[in-house]
Scaffold this motif. Structure first.
Motif, PDB file in Angstrom:
ATOM      1  N   LEU A 166       0.422  -1.256  -0.093  1.00 19.76           N
ATOM      2  CA  LEU A 166       0.626   0.305  -0.345  1.00 19.76           C
ATOM      3  C   LEU A 166       0.588   1.305  -0.087  1.00 19.76           C
ATOM      4  N   ALA A 167       2.132   1.726   0.545  1.00 21.22           N
ATOM      5  CA  ALA A 167       2.953   2.243   0.835  1.00 21.22           C
ATOM      6  C   ALA A 167       3.889   2.054   0.363  1.00 21.22           C
ATOM      7  N   ARG A 168       4.198   1.586  -1.178  1.00 25.42           N
ATOM      8  CA  ARG A 168       5.046   2.288  -2.067  1.00 25.42           C
ATOM      9  C   ARG A 168       5.809   2.993  -2.453  1.00 25.42           C
ATOM     10  N   SER A 169       4.809   3.977  -3.204  1.00 27.78           N
ATOM     11  CA  SER A 169       4.857   5.044  -3.458  1.00 27.78           C
ATOM     12  C   SER A 169       5.322   5.769  -2.640  1.00 27.78           C
ATOM     13  N   LYS A 170       6.469   6.924  -2.299  1.00 29.61           N
ATOM     14  CA  LYS A 170       6.939   7.240  -1.832  1.00 29.61           C
ATOM     15  C   LYS A 170       7.079   8.980  -2.596  1.00 29.61           C
ATOM     16  N   GLN A 171       5.702   9.155  -4.232  1.00 34.66           N
ATOM     17  CA  GLN A 171       5.982  10.831  -4.657  1.00 34.66           C
ATOM     18  C   GLN A 171       5.481  11.024  -4.319  1.00 34.66           C
ATOM     19  N   VAL A 172       4.924  11.781  -3.310  1.00 31.95           N
ATOM     20  CA  VAL A 172       3.475  12.453  -2.855  1.00 31.95           C
ATOM     21  C   VAL A 172       3.708  13.762  -3.479  1.00 31.95           C
ATOM     22  N   TRP A 173       1.960  14.434  -3.257  1.00 29.30           N
ATOM     23  CA  TRP A 173       2.077  15.493  -4.038  1.00 29.30           C
ATOM     24  C   TRP A 173       2.314  16.901  -3.422  1.00 29.30           C
ATOM     25  N   THR A 174       2.589  16.613  -2.064  1.00 33.36           N
ATOM     26  CA  THR A 174       3.348  17.795  -1.271  1.00 33.36           C
ATOM     27  C   THR A 174       4.607  18.178  -2.327  1.00 33.36           C
ATOM     28  N   ARG A 175       5.139  17.154  -2.568  1.00 37.43           N
ATOM     29  CA  ARG A 175       6.906  17.151  -2.778  1.00 37.43           C
ATOM     30  C   ARG A 175       7.155  17.792  -3.814  1.00 37.43           C
ATOM     31  N   ALA A 176       5.561  17.519  -4.594  1.00 38.92           N
ATOM     32  CA  ALA A 176       5.635  17.626  -6.732  1.00 38.92           C
ATOM     33  C   ALA A 176       6.928  19.109  -6.760  1.00 38.92           C
ATOM     34  N   GLY A 177       7.834  18.516  -7.879  1.00 37.02           N
ATOM     35  CA  GLY A 177       8.555  19.850  -8.490  1.00 37.02           C
ATOM     36  C   GLY A 177       8.050  20.826  -8.879  1.00 37.02           C
ATOM     37  N   SER A 178       6.662  20.872  -9.398  1.00 33.87           N
ATOM     38  CA  SER A 178       5.788  21.829 -10.224  1.00 33.87           C
ATOM     39  C   SER A 178       4.595  21.052  -9.956  1.00 33.87           C
ATOM     40  N   ALA A 179       3.665  22.098  -9.044  1.00 30.25           N
ATOM     41  CA  ALA A 179       2.267  22.134  -8.496  1.00 30.25           C
ATOM     42  C   ALA A 179       1.385  21.652 -10.093  1.00 30.25           C
ATOM     43  N   ALA A 180       1.608  22.812 -10.625  1.00 32.29           N
ATOM     44  CA  ALA A 180       1.067  23.034 -11.915  1.00 32.29           C
ATOM     45  C   ALA A 180       0.981  21.739 -12.536  1.00 32.29           C
ATOM     46  N   GLY A 181       1.870  21.480 -13.228  1.00 33.41           N
ATOM     47  CA  GLY A 181       2.281  19.909 -13.493  1.00 33.41           C
ATOM     48  C   GLY A 181       1.691  18.768 -13.556  1.00 33.41           C
ATOM     49  N   PHE A 182       2.109  18.951 -11.795  1.00 35.05           N
ATOM     50  CA  PHE A 182       1.446  17.379 -11.122  1.00 35.05           C
ATOM     51  C   PHE A 182      -0.368  17.534 -11.134  1.00 35.05           C
ATOM     52  N   VAL A 183      -0.703  18.882 -10.934  1.00 33.08           N
ATOM     53  CA  VAL A 183      -2.492  18.883 -11.043  1.00 33.08           C
ATOM     54  C   VAL A 183      -2.894  18.853 -12.105  1.00 33.08           C
ATOM     55  N   LEU A 184      -2.153  18.591 -13.517  1.00 31.89           N
ATOM     56  CA  LEU A 184      -2.791  18.262 -14.491  1.00 31.89           C
ATOM     57  C   LEU A 184      -3.351  16.865 -15.151  1.00 31.89           C
ATOM     58  N   ARG A 185      -3.205  16.331 -14.495  1.00 37.58           N
ATOM     59  CA  ARG A 185      -3.074  14.349 -14.337  1.00 37.58           C
ATOM     60  C   ARG A 185      -4.555  14.573 -13.874  1.00 37.58           C
ATOM     61  N   TYR A 186      -5.308  15.596 -12.772  1.00 41.94           N
ATOM     62  CA  TYR A 186      -5.842  15.788 -12.160  1.00 41.94           C
ATOM     63  C   TYR A 186      -7.281  16.846 -13.324  1.00 41.94           C
ATOM     64  N   LEU A 187      -6.930  16.631 -14.072  1.00 41.07           N
ATOM     65  CA  LEU A 187      -8.067  17.527 -14.857  1.00 41.07           C
ATOM     66  C   LEU A 187      -9.299  17.633 -15.401  1.00 41.07           C
ATOM     67  N   PRO A 188      -9.760  15.258 -15.875  1.00 45.56           N
ATOM     68  CA  PRO A 188     -10.938  15.722 -16.322  1.00 45.56           C
ATOM     69  C   PRO A 188     -11.710  15.251 -14.740  1.00 45.56           C
ATOM     70  N   PRO A 189     -11.833  14.906 -13.128  1.00 42.37           N
ATOM     71  CA  PRO A 189     -12.517  14.800 -12.295  1.00 42.37           C
ATOM     72  C   PRO A 189     -12.440  16.642 -12.068  1.00 42.37           C
ATOM     73  N   MET A 190     -11.605  17.034 -12.424  1.00 42.49           N
ATOM     74  CA  MET A 190     -11.669  18.935 -11.759  1.00 42.49           C
ATOM     75  C   MET A 190     -12.647  18.766 -12.946  1.00 42.49           C
ATOM     76  N   ARG A 191     -12.848  18.768 -13.842  1.00 42.68           N
ATOM     77  CA  ARG A 191     -13.071  19.832 -14.490  1.00 42.68           C
ATOM     78  C   ARG A 191     -14.785  19.031 -15.290  1.00 42.68           C
ATOM     79  N   ARG A 192     -15.282  17.912 -14.384  1.00 45.00           N
ATOM     80  CA  ARG A 192     -16.657  17.294 -14.875  1.00 45.00           C
ATOM     81  C   ARG A 192     -17.578  18.247 -13.637  1.00 45.00           C
TER      82      ARG A 192
END
Length: 295
Positions: A34-60
């Motif tokens: 469950l905790a294999r991934s350590k690449q969490v959103w708060t440590r993203a180098g580009s906030a906008a770049g990371f958030v672009l992954r979630y455009l579909p639910p946001m736009r809906r």
């Protein structure tokens, strides 16, 4: 099991967790973490770049909130521009979806304010033109800018459903990329004896992990023989029962791991307990019912 309607694919820099591949050899034997991934959103180098992954639910959700596709896209652009300039700022929520819902609310309000200001400016320009030409000025009816803010709550069922669908879509795409990567390795493989390219047979596993899971869910209840026939038709080769069962087992493990990675990347503290809690909240637990899960 993943989402029961795979045709929707809604059932995973900062490396995108959906881009990571899991070797076939380990996928067949190891349980998921469950905790294999350590690449969490708060440590993203580009906030906008990371958030672009979630455009579909946001736009809906924005379309539901403002009742207009164009206004929704304008609000989305406002939010992304803000993230480009300021990043995440002083966030006080541990979940990305909670941070985004606040941003969505603010962006919708700003869009309405800007739209109203534009209308006022246009009316003033028309009035000045009428005055210059000595013509009477007739003001247009003031447009309405509805915003259904009740939909943009952290516990909004609609938002949680859209967010869940978005994560599942990403897990499906990750599984499809995994299948393509395995097929490429198999088709471009060489023998140690003569170095010539070799065409692998159905004894090789993992090259249909996306298709086998998709077919088995789209035609739930059919026998393995019928499913194997459907899969063979699209694969262009014979699929026996043993190979189908093996690939289906691999597919379930891979899908569950990709989905767990997706969930973990949206949490500030992706501990096993936190990831498990989020999986339950988003009603994703069925994807883990047929696999062994390690904390």
């Amino acid at each position: 099991m993943p989402d029961a309607n795979p045709t929707r694919k809604t059932l995973p820099d900062d490396q995108d967790p959906a881009d990571r591949s899991t070797p076939t050899s380990s996928a067949t034997t190891q349980p998921i973490r469950l905790a294999r991934s350590k690449q969490v959103w708060t440590r993203a180098g580009s906030a906008a770049g990371f958030v672009l992954r979630y455009l579909p639910p946001m736009r809906r959700l924005l379309i539901d909130m403002v009742d207009d596709d164009g206004r929704a896209d304008q609000a989305m652009a406002i939010l992304i521009q803000h993230l480009v300039k300021t990043g995440y700022g002083e966030h006080d929520q541990h979940r990305l979806r909670d941070f985004l819902i606040r941003g969505i609310r603010s962006a919708a309000k700003v869009q309405a304010t800007q739209a109203n200001a534009k209308w006022v400016a246009e009316q003033k320009e028309r009035w000045q033109e009428s005055e210059a030409q000595g013509e009477p000025f007739i003001q247009q009816p003031e447009p309405q800018w509805p915003i259904h803010l009740e939909l943009a709550a952290t516990d909004s069922t609609q938002w949680i459903d859209y967010w869940r669908d978005g994560l599942l879509q990403r897990a499906w795409r990750a599984l499809e990329r995994q299948q393509h990567a395995i097929q490429f390795r198999l088709q471009s493989g060489t023998t140690e004896a003569d170095g010539n390219s070799t065409m692998h047979t159905d004894a090789d596993g993992g090259d249909l992990v996306h298709d086998v899971l998709h077919v088995s869910m789209a035609h739930a209840g059919e026998s393995t023989q019928v499913l194997a026939g459907r899969l063979a038709s699209s694969a262009g080769r014979t699929i026996n029962d043993r190979n189908l069962q093996q690939q289906l087992h691999e597919a379930r493990i891979l899908f569950a791991q990709f989905l767990a990675d997706e969930v973990a990347s949206t949490l500030d503290d992706p501990s096993p307990a936190t990831v498990r809690s989020e999986i339950q909240t988003l009603r994703l637990h069925h994807a883990f019912s047929d696999v062994t899960v390690l904390e």
